[in-house]
Design a protein around this motif. Structure first.
Motif, PDB file in Angstrom:
ATOM      1  N   PRO A 146       0.831  -1.205   0.000  1.00 13.82           N
ATOM      2  CA  PRO A 146       0.000   0.000   0.000  1.00 13.82           C
ATOM      3  C   PRO A 146       0.861   1.249   0.000  1.00 13.82           C
ATOM      4  CG  PRO A 146       0.111  -0.918   2.205  1.00 13.82           C
ATOM      5  CD  PRO A 146       0.847  -1.885   1.312  1.00 13.82           C
ATOM      6  N   TYR A 147       0.353   2.323  -0.580  1.00 12.80           N
ATOM      7  CA  TYR A 147       1.129   3.550  -0.664  1.00 12.80           C
ATOM      8  C   TYR A 147       0.423   4.670   0.101  1.00 12.80           C
ATOM      9  CZ  TYR A 147      -2.299   4.304  -4.414  1.00 12.80           C
ATOM     10  OH  TYR A 147      -3.453   4.396  -5.136  1.00 12.80           O
ATOM     11  N   ASP A 148       1.195   5.679   0.460  1.00 14.00           N
ATOM     12  CA  ASP A 148       0.656   6.876   1.094  1.00 14.00           C
ATOM     13  C   ASP A 148       0.135   7.794  -0.016  1.00 14.00           C
ATOM     14  OD1 ASP A 148       0.942   9.803   1.979  1.00 14.00           O
ATOM     15  OD2 ASP A 148       1.147   8.731   3.891  1.00 14.00           O
ATOM     16  N   ILE A 149      -1.119   8.211   0.070  1.00 12.54           N
ATOM     17  CA  ILE A 149      -1.725   8.994  -1.010  1.00 12.54           C
ATOM     18  C   ILE A 149      -1.006  10.318  -1.217  1.00 12.54           C
ATOM     19  CG2 ILE A 149      -3.438  10.077   0.485  1.00 12.54           C
ATOM     20  CD1 ILE A 149      -3.889   8.964  -3.203  1.00 12.54           C
ATOM     21  N   ASP A 150      -0.500  10.912  -0.153  1.00 16.50           N
ATOM     22  CA  ASP A 150       0.209  12.188  -0.303  1.00 16.50           C
ATOM     23  C   ASP A 150       1.512  12.005  -1.075  1.00 16.50           C
ATOM     24  OD1 ASP A 150      -1.684  13.745   1.058  1.00 16.50           O
ATOM     25  OD2 ASP A 150      -0.834  13.200   3.005  1.00 16.50           O
ATOM     26  N   ILE A 151       2.200  10.889  -0.814  1.00 16.64           N
ATOM     27  CA  ILE A 151       3.435  10.612  -1.557  1.00 16.64           C
ATOM     28  C   ILE A 151       3.109  10.320  -3.016  1.00 16.64           C
ATOM     29  CG2 ILE A 151       5.329   8.957  -1.813  1.00 16.64           C
ATOM     30  CD1 ILE A 151       5.423   8.762   1.227  1.00 16.64           C
ATOM     31  N   MET A 152       2.032   9.587  -3.242  1.00 15.43           N
ATOM     32  CA  MET A 152       1.622   9.296  -4.616  1.00 15.43           C
ATOM     33  C   MET A 152       1.321  10.587  -5.374  1.00 15.43           C
ATOM     34  SD  MET A 152       0.791   7.368  -7.161  1.00 15.43           S
ATOM     35  CE  MET A 152       0.445   5.673  -6.690  1.00 15.43           C
ATOM     36  N   LEU A 153       0.567  11.486  -4.761  1.00 13.89           N
ATOM     37  CA  LEU A 153       0.222  12.753  -5.415  1.00 13.89           C
ATOM     38  C   LEU A 153       1.472  13.594  -5.673  1.00 13.89           C
ATOM     39  CD1 LEU A 153      -3.038  13.739  -3.493  1.00 13.89           C
ATOM     40  CD2 LEU A 153      -2.851  12.777  -5.789  1.00 13.89           C
TER      41      LEU A 153
END
Length: 220
Positions: A102-109
């Protein structure tokens, strides 16, 4: 052309990412299989592909390879396959980055925003004697303005963004005119001719926009 094509068979995860990206004013489409992803990409094009690996039918690696074979579109692999071999395979196929789930959405953005900033935020493209202003949508050759229609400008920018790569006629036509256009693919040939007349020193012996017979065109 859409901004981001999400290739993800997990509807909940795809929907969440889609909502966040649309809140950031990106245009987004979602494909749940490799086949649908390639269909959407050929029809509309994309400025970025966010690609899962484990998909029904063909896997994401096949999508990555096929897209990279025809364009420089940034590809961001997002997968629960975290092994070194999988990462190397994805990167060797041409992916720009590989993010684990799973990824952190803030890092993805942040990663997505970084890709768009590096690739698309430049106000000007400079290629040899050509200077292209994205904001004013103007082209100069040897500091002299070159008059271009909207489609000629879009086609030239797309070719230069994929410099050195052969782009199929179908991809060029669908990206610039749209698959729902009432124009025929022959109009692409006409626009290529017009572009050559405007930017080539000798349009009859082009050195920048080359024909790749049976496939499409390549900008050098």
């Amino acid at each position: 052309m859409i901004d981001i094509l999400i290739v993800e068979d997990n509807k909940e995860l795809a929907g969440m990412l889609c909502d966040f990206l649309r809140a950031e004013n990106y245009t987004v489409s979602v494909a749940e299989s490799a086949e649908k992803a390639l269909e959407l990409y050929q029809r509309y094009g994309a400025r970025l592909v966010v690609l899962d690996i484990m998909l029904p039918g063909a896997d994401g690696f096949s999508v990555c390879g096929k897209i990279r074979a025809q364009s420089n579109t940034p590809i961001l692999i997002v997968s629960a396959k975290t092994g070194k071999d999988d990462k190397l395979l994805g990167l060797n196929l041409g992916a720009d980055d590989y993010i684990e789930k799973p990824y952190d959405i803030d890092i993805m953005l942040a990663k997505i925003g970084g890709i768009f900033k590096r690739r698309y935020s430049l106000d000007e493209l400079i290629d040899g004697r050509l200077r292209i202003n994205r904001i004013n949508r103007t082209v100069c050759k040897d500091n002299m303005p070159v008059e271009m229609t909207a489609k000629e400008f879009d086609l030239l920018v797309l070719l230069i963004e994929n410099k050195g790569r052969t782009l199929s006629k179908e991809y060029l036509f669908n990206t610039v005119w749209g698959s729902d256009s009432f124009s025929e693919q022959q109009t692409l040939t006409v626009h290529i001719k017009w572009l050559r007349q405007k930017i080539e020193d000798d349009p009859k012996e082009p050195r920048k926009i080359l024909t790749v017979w049976g496939v499409g065109y390549k900008y050098l």
